[in-house]
Design a protein around this motif. Structure first.
Motif, PDB file in Angstrom:
ATOM      1  N   GLN A   1       0.826  -1.207   0.000  1.00 24.63           N
ATOM      2  CA  GLN A   1       0.000   0.000   0.000  1.00 24.63           C
ATOM      3  C   GLN A   1       0.862   1.259   0.000  1.00 24.63           C
ATOM      4  O   GLN A   1       0.550   2.227  -0.696  1.00 24.63           O
ATOM      5  CB  GLN A   1      -0.926   0.014   1.213  1.00 24.63           C
ATOM      6  N   ALA A   2       1.921   1.259   0.770  1.00 23.43           N
ATOM      7  CA  ALA A   2       2.796   2.426   0.847  1.00 23.43           C
ATOM      8  C   ALA A   2       3.431   2.725  -0.505  1.00 23.43           C
ATOM      9  O   ALA A   2       3.520   3.890  -0.917  1.00 23.43           O
ATOM     10  CB  ALA A   2       3.874   2.215   1.909  1.00 23.43           C
ATOM     11  N   VAL A   3       3.866   1.687  -1.200  1.00 22.91           N
ATOM     12  CA  VAL A   3       4.492   1.876  -2.513  1.00 22.91           C
ATOM     13  C   VAL A   3       3.485   2.473  -3.491  1.00 22.91           C
ATOM     14  O   VAL A   3       3.798   3.438  -4.199  1.00 22.91           O
ATOM     15  CB  VAL A   3       5.072   0.547  -3.056  1.00 22.91           C
ATOM     16  N   THR A   4       2.287   1.936  -3.522  1.00 26.17           N
ATOM     17  CA  THR A   4       1.295   2.446  -4.472  1.00 26.17           C
ATOM     18  C   THR A   4       0.841   3.853  -4.100  1.00 26.17           C
ATOM     19  O   THR A   4       0.708   4.705  -4.977  1.00 26.17           O
ATOM     20  CB  THR A   4       0.084   1.499  -4.593  1.00 26.17           C
ATOM     21  N   ARG A   5       0.639   4.111  -2.829  1.00 25.42           N
ATOM     22  CA  ARG A   5       0.202   5.453  -2.390  1.00 25.42           C
ATOM     23  C   ARG A   5       1.273   6.513  -2.603  1.00 25.42           C
ATOM     24  O   ARG A   5       0.958   7.685  -2.768  1.00 25.42           O
ATOM     25  CB  ARG A   5      -0.224   5.419  -0.931  1.00 25.42           C
ATOM     26  N   ALA A   6       2.529   6.097  -2.583  1.00 24.34           N
ATOM     27  CA  ALA A   6       3.631   7.045  -2.792  1.00 24.34           C
ATOM     28  C   ALA A   6       3.841   7.349  -4.272  1.00 24.34           C
ATOM     29  O   ALA A   6       4.708   8.141  -4.626  1.00 24.34           O
ATOM     30  CB  ALA A   6       4.921   6.500  -2.187  1.00 24.34           C
ATOM     31  N   GLY A   7       3.059   6.710  -5.123  1.00 28.19           N
ATOM     32  CA  GLY A   7       3.213   6.930  -6.558  1.00 28.19           C
ATOM     33  C   GLY A   7       4.425   6.236  -7.137  1.00 28.19           C
ATOM     34  O   GLY A   7       4.955   6.648  -8.168  1.00 28.19           O
TER      35      GLY A   7
END
Length: 92
Positions: free
Chosen positions: A61-67
């Motif tokens: 989730q962090a990777v995707t939310r960070a773009g």
């Protein structure tokens, strides 16, 4: 009892590795995030307890939310593969 204690230590360590990976994602250090979470992704299916799966999913989730999904597609694929074989899916 020893097995339960080992699993807890393993889960605690996995959580720490995942937290470090998330911190590195926030700092936009994808390479560092991969380095931090790799020991978790190397765990055999027999050790993939629910808490560990949730910790690794938070990294995803962090990777995707960070773009960073495009740059981190290999990491995301590894996480998806890791979480596709949870402990309860294994024969007893």
């Amino acid at each position: 009892m020893l097995q339960a204690r080992t699993a807890v230590l393993c889960a605690d360590q996995a959580g720490s590795h995942s937290d470090l990976a998330i911190a590195r994602v926030v700092a936009r250090d994808l390479e560092g995030a991969v380095e931090a979470v790799t020991p978790v992704l190397e765990l055999p299916p027999s050790q993939r307890i629910n808490g560990i799966l949730h910790s690794v999913q938070r990294v995803h989730q962090a990777v995707t939310r960070a773009g960073l999904a495009a740059e981190g597609r290999d990491l995301l694929a590894q996480i998806e593969d890791f979480t596709s074989t949870p402990l309860k899916a294994l024969p007893r």
